[in-house]
Design an enzyme around this catalytic site. Structure first.
Site, PDB file in Angstrom:
ATOM      1  CD  GLU A  25      -1.116   0.666   3.651  1.00  0.00           C
ATOM      2  OE1 GLU A  25      -1.582   1.813   3.523  1.00  0.00           O
ATOM      3  OE2 GLU A  25      -1.307  -0.047   4.661  1.00  0.00           O
ATOM      4  CE  LYS A 160       0.777   1.947  14.846  1.00  0.00           C
ATOM      5  NZ  LYS A 160       0.525   2.310  13.457  1.00  0.00           N
TER       6      LYS A 160
HETATM    7  N1  PSU Z   1      -2.910   1.675  10.875  1.00  0.00           N
HETATM    8  C1  PSU Z   1      -1.562   1.643  11.019  1.00  0.00           C
HETATM    9  N2  PSU Z   1      -0.794   2.177  10.045  1.00  0.00           N
HETATM   10  C2  PSU Z   1      -1.340   2.726   8.899  1.00  0.00           C
HETATM   11  C3  PSU Z   1      -2.765   2.725   8.755  1.00  0.00           C
HETATM   12  C4  PSU Z   1      -3.494   2.196   9.754  1.00  0.00           C
HETATM   13  O1  PSU Z   1      -1.065   1.161  12.014  1.00  0.00           O
HETATM   14  O2  PSU Z   1      -0.607   3.214   8.043  1.00  0.00           O
HETATM   15  C5  PSU Z   1      -3.369   3.301   7.503  1.00  0.00           C
HETATM   16  C6  PSU Z   1      -3.638   2.179   6.491  1.00  0.00           C
HETATM   17  O3  PSU Z   1      -3.482   2.699   5.192  1.00  0.00           O
HETATM   18  C7  PSU Z   1      -5.089   1.862   6.745  1.00  0.00           C
HETATM   19  C8  PSU Z   1      -5.652   3.228   7.029  1.00  0.00           C
HETATM   20  O4  PSU Z   1      -5.733   1.244   5.664  1.00  0.00           O
HETATM   21  O5  PSU Z   1      -4.653   3.870   7.804  1.00  0.00           O
HETATM   22  C9  PSU Z   1      -6.970   3.174   7.765  1.00  0.00           C
HETATM   23  O6  PSU Z   1      -7.528   4.445   7.809  1.00  0.00           O
HETATM   24  P1  PSU Z   1      -9.040   4.620   8.320  1.00  0.00           P
HETATM   25  O7  PSU Z   1      -9.019   4.188   9.757  1.00  0.00           O
HETATM   26  O8  PSU Z   1      -9.338   6.067   8.151  1.00  0.00           O
HETATM   27  O9  PSU Z   1      -9.890   3.721   7.473  1.00  0.00           O
END
Ligand code: PSU
Ligand code: MN
Length: 301
Positions: A25, A160
């Site tokens: 990603e 996390k």
């Molecule tokens: N959690 C992490 N590192 C990240 C992300 C999430 O520990 O880089 C990033 C990933 O790209 C994940 C996104 O798909 O954040 C999720 O965002 P949201 O919660 O807004 O869907």
């Protein structure tokens, strides 16, 4: 092939010849780490996948084109621009494509583009999930819905504890997404190997991961599979220290009224600031660890 999709020459030839390919990603590059460590890590992850006998396909949206396989210049561009690049989840895709703009792909959009390209395995750091307090905010990452519908195996280091891990597991159960612990019964929590929650199944080999994913697709069940691979012991962090930083980050976010798509990037950046460089070093190592496993699985599929 989808009219909006561009495979790099290397990825196109690997797909044509049935060679193993691993998707990566780009939100982790733009929003997940600071420059220049983000670019260095992205290139090291690609190198690790090559060393594992697979072809890396880093995914992003560049000028409205869905890209599977980026040039070093494109990775450098996304890394340098950082959070100024639009973080693109499922709902953002059509607008970015129609406007011919750039976007960094989250787990959800990376899965979508990987599936369009025919790529089955995807390695990353952490996935989105159900946020703490979602009973009232309804903040649930689109990543979970994507795992329910798009046939890609996502290999991560767990989630996390900025998230409500218990609710995240409940949501995935409802949606029929198997949560696998690689060599562990316990759900890892990204920086730490333990979370206090159990995974659905423990699997110990890349062969069995591949066989399980293949069975899911062959039965027509569709959707993805979440593989949680614990951070190597020597890089794992002290749970008390990391959880204190997470609690502080969450209370800061609340006080500042951060919401919507800003929440996750804010919390990630704040936790990183509060824990200094240590968490960045751990973050890099766990991504490399996931890349190694993903290359092994891609070789079995
Ligand atoms: N959690 C992490 N590192 C990240 C992300 C999430 O520990 O880089 C990033 C990933 O790209 C994940 C996104 O798909 O954040 C999720 O965002 P949201 O919660 O807004 O869907
Ligand atoms: Mn959200």
């Amino acid at each position: 092939m989808n009219t909006y999709l561009d495979l790099s020459p290397e990825v196109a030839s690997a797909m044509q010849q049935g060679q193993p390919v691993v998707a990566l990603e780009s939100t982790i590059i733009s929003h997940g780490m600071p420059y220049p460590q983000n670019v260095e890590t992205a290139l090291r992850v690609e190198q690790t996948i090559r060393e594992g006998g697979a072809v890396p396909a880093t995914i992003a949206i560049i000028k409205g084109r869905l890209k599977a396989g980026l040039t070093h210049e494109e990775i450098e561009y996304l890394g340098k621009k950082g959070p100024l690049v639009t973080k693109a989840s499922r709902r953002d895709l059509p607008v970015l494509v129609a406007r011919q703009q750039d976007g960094a792909t989250t787990v959800a959009t990376t899965m979508i583009i990987a599936a369009l390209a025919g790529i089955k395995v995807f390695a990353t750091g952490g996935v989105g999930g159900v946020h703490r307090g979602a009973e009232t905010t309804m903040d649930i990452s689109a990543d979970l819905e994507e795992l329910a519908r798009t046939p890609v195996m996502v290999i991560c280091a767990g989630a996390k504890s900025i998230l409500d891990l218990g609710l995240t597991l409940e949501y995935l159960e409802t949606k029929g997404v198997p949560v696998i612990g690689y060599g562990t019964e316990e759900l890892p929590a990204f920086y730490t190997r333990k979370s206090g929650f159990k995974v659905d199944y423990r699997i110990d080999t890349p062969e069995e991961l591949a066989a399980t994913f293949q069975a899911k697709q062959a039965m027509g069940l569709g959707g993805g599979m979440l593989v949680t691979n614990p951070i190597p012991e020597e890089y794992s962090m002290d749970p008390e220290r990391i959880n204190a930083a997470i609690d502080e980050a969450i209370s800061d976010a609340k006080r500042l009224g951060i919401h919507g798509k800003e929440t996750t990037p804010y919390l990630l950046a704040r936790v990183k600031d509060l824990t200094g460089g240590d968490s960045l070093a751990s973050n890099i190592q766990l991504v490399l660890n996931n890349a190694r496993l993903a290359a092994q699985v891609a070789n079995k599929l």
